[in-house]
Design a protein around this motif. Structure first.
Motif, PDB file in Angstrom:
ATOM      1  N   CYS A 288       0.873  -1.172   0.000  1.00  0.00           N
ATOM      2  CA  CYS A 288       0.000   0.000   0.000  1.00  0.00           C
ATOM      3  C   CYS A 288       0.911   1.224   0.000  1.00  0.00           C
ATOM      4  O   CYS A 288       1.606   1.478   0.986  1.00  0.00           O
ATOM      5  N   CYS A 290       2.338   5.170  -0.288  1.00  0.00           N
ATOM      6  CA  CYS A 290       2.021   6.492   0.240  1.00  0.00           C
ATOM      7  C   CYS A 290       1.881   7.505  -0.898  1.00  0.00           C
ATOM      8  O   CYS A 290       2.705   7.539  -1.823  1.00  0.00           O
ATOM      9  N   GLU A 343      -7.697  -2.870   9.140  1.00  0.00           N
ATOM     10  CA  GLU A 343      -7.032  -2.316   7.957  1.00  0.00           C
ATOM     11  C   GLU A 343      -6.670  -3.425   6.975  1.00  0.00           C
ATOM     12  O   GLU A 343      -6.828  -3.283   5.760  1.00  0.00           O
ATOM     13  N   TYR A 359      -2.309   5.101   0.490  1.00  0.00           N
ATOM     14  CA  TYR A 359      -2.682   5.802   1.710  1.00  0.00           C
ATOM     15  C   TYR A 359      -2.007   7.168   1.692  1.00  0.00           C
ATOM     16  O   TYR A 359      -1.235   7.486   0.786  1.00  0.00           O
ATOM     17  N   ASP A 369      -6.005   6.035   6.104  1.00  0.00           N
ATOM     18  CA  ASP A 369      -5.706   4.616   5.889  1.00  0.00           C
ATOM     19  C   ASP A 369      -5.634   4.232   4.420  1.00  0.00           C
ATOM     20  O   ASP A 369      -4.723   3.515   4.000  1.00  0.00           O
ATOM     21  N   PHE A 370      -6.605   4.694   3.632  1.00  0.00           N
ATOM     22  CA  PHE A 370      -6.615   4.353   2.214  1.00  0.00           C
ATOM     23  C   PHE A 370      -7.120   5.545   1.401  1.00  0.00           C
ATOM     24  O   PHE A 370      -7.858   6.391   1.910  1.00  0.00           O
TER      25      PHE A 370
END
Length: 432
Positions: A288, A290, A343, A359, A369-370
């Motif tokens: 995931c 950034c 999560e 995220y 979070d997302f």
């Protein structure tokens, strides 16, 4: 038989007039072999299966040139009773990562076009450098995951009409009947604990015994560790295992960004980056990334140096925790893992819906979070383990970063947290 959505993708592939060879990718034990064999039984008169791990002598078939008639002749000699009839035969090349020459042959089988070909690979041990001619443009790739939440509900015997009934509340943004909401949250907690690995789900459906579920999951985790020892490069074996075992510790940190220092104090991407990528290529973890800015396009704003790591199957993550974690989750008492577990399940559900994961984090003081593209808007998604509808981080995103829409996922019912923020039950992540 577990009902799998990927069967529809296989049927759609077969219906195309011009078919390339199909490469079915995914982690070990997600059901690739089973689904292709079921598909073959239903839609072909003749199915020939070559499993390169079970029978290493099949690799010899693809030595030498790649003339399709010669390949077919060699297969017919190696597999007595096999028949190749144009348009009516499926050739299934299972565990193709163990035979690089077969991977190259896909190009020529695709050009020939007389026989349908599906290749299956777990990505473990694929030596890309060993493939003499990578079949770019001649294969169609499909990734298979463990069962998603909807497939899990089907396995439990939940009628699809019930799921569509719940979807109606999602689409109308109206409160779900409390009894239905409570039952759906109970199913979600079961899914968090059981996960979607087919063997585990079958065991649970048959016995409803969480101790048996845990034994099955830990067998799979042991197999993954064995695969690391067997397939990772010598220099990566210990490092990949260390990264793998660090995942629960990574997710309970205040900042869930993956830290190489958790794997080994003072270490960094130079030492462990390749090993972590190996786990992703093997289908074990999701990344995931950034965002530098909370806006579209998401991929264009991603910083690949900063990322979180989630297990692709949340049930396996739970099995990595200490004994007793299953019961705590089923009771709704997640302890220090509450944020990590929720999560991970949302990330898992998003990824199985075909979404890449992103995220946003700013100076360690603000984290969302997302982020997803939802109705063509960069939408912030906050995952909460409580029903408290306060959304401070979400408000900050809207007031200070120009975010126009937010979704808060929590154990609570459908509602609002301000004009621009929808509150949805966690299980509705499957509809996003």
């Amino acid at each position: 038989m577990l009902q799998r959505k990927i069967m529809n993708q296989l049927i759609a592939w077969k219906s195309r007039e011009q078919r390339k060879c199909l490469l079915l990718q995914g982690a070990r034990q997600v059901g690739k072999t089973y689904i292709v064999e079921e598909f073959g039984k239903q839609y072909y008169e003749h199915v020939i299966t070559l499993n390169f791990e079970k029978n290493s002598s099949y690799r010899d078939i693809f030595e030498g040139d790649y003339d399709v008639d010669r390949i077919v002749a060699r297969i017919m000699l190696a597999v007595p009773g096999s028949r190749f009839v144009p348009g009516k035969t499926l050739l299934f090349l299972d565990e193709i990562q163990s035979c690089p020459n077969a991977r190259t042959a896909l190009k020529f089988l695709s050009i020939d076009g007389r026989y349908d070909v599906i290749a299956s690979g777990s990505l473990l041990g694929i030596g890309y450098g060993e493939v003499s001619s990578f079949p770019v443009g001649y294969i169609e790739r499909v990734t298979m995951y463990s069962l998603d939440f909807e497939e899990f509900l089907w396995a439990l015997g939940i009628d699809p009409a019930v799921i569509e009934y719940v979807r109606g509340f999602y689409e109308s943004r109206t409160k779900v009947d409390e009894s239905v909401h409570a039952q759906m949250m109970d199913y979600l907690r079961q899914y968090i604990v059981v996960g979607g690995m087919p063997a585990v789900v079958r065991n649970y459906v048959e016995h409803r015994d969480f101790l048996q579920v845990l034994d099955e999951q830990r067998d799979i985790l042991a197999d993954y560790e064995d695969d690391i020892a067997k397939y990772a490069k010598d220099s990566d074996k210990a490092k990949a295992r260390a990264c793998f075992l660090s995942i629960p510790k990574q997710l309970v940190r205040d900042s869930k960004r993956f830290s190489y220092a958790v794997v080994e104090k003072g270490s960094g991407a130079r030492k462990y980056g390749g090993s972590l990528q190996w786990l992703y290529d093997a289908g074990i973890v999701n990344f995931c990334y950034c965002l530098e800015r909370p806006e579209l396009p998401l991929e264009g704003n991603a910083d690949n140096r900063k990322f979180k790591v989630y297990m692709r199957d949340t049930g396996l993550l739970v099995a990595m925790l200490e004994d007793g974690s299953q019961k705590s989750i089923l009771d709704g008492d997640l302890g220090i893992y509450k944020g990590a577990i929720y999560e991970n399940i949302v990330g898992d559900m998003f990824a199985k819906n075909g979404r890449r994961l992103y995220y946003f984090e700013k100076d360690s003081k603000l984290e969302m979070d997302f982020f997803i593209r939802y109705q063509d808007v960069a939408t912030a998604v906050e995952v909460k383990s409580s029903t408290n509808r306060q959304a401070k981080s979400m408000r900050s995103m809207i007031e200070n970063y120009g975010v126009k829409r937010g979704i808060k996922l929590s154990p609570g019912n459908v509602g609002k947290a301000g004009e621009q923020v929808d509150v949805l039950p966690l299980y509705m992540a499957m509809f996003l």
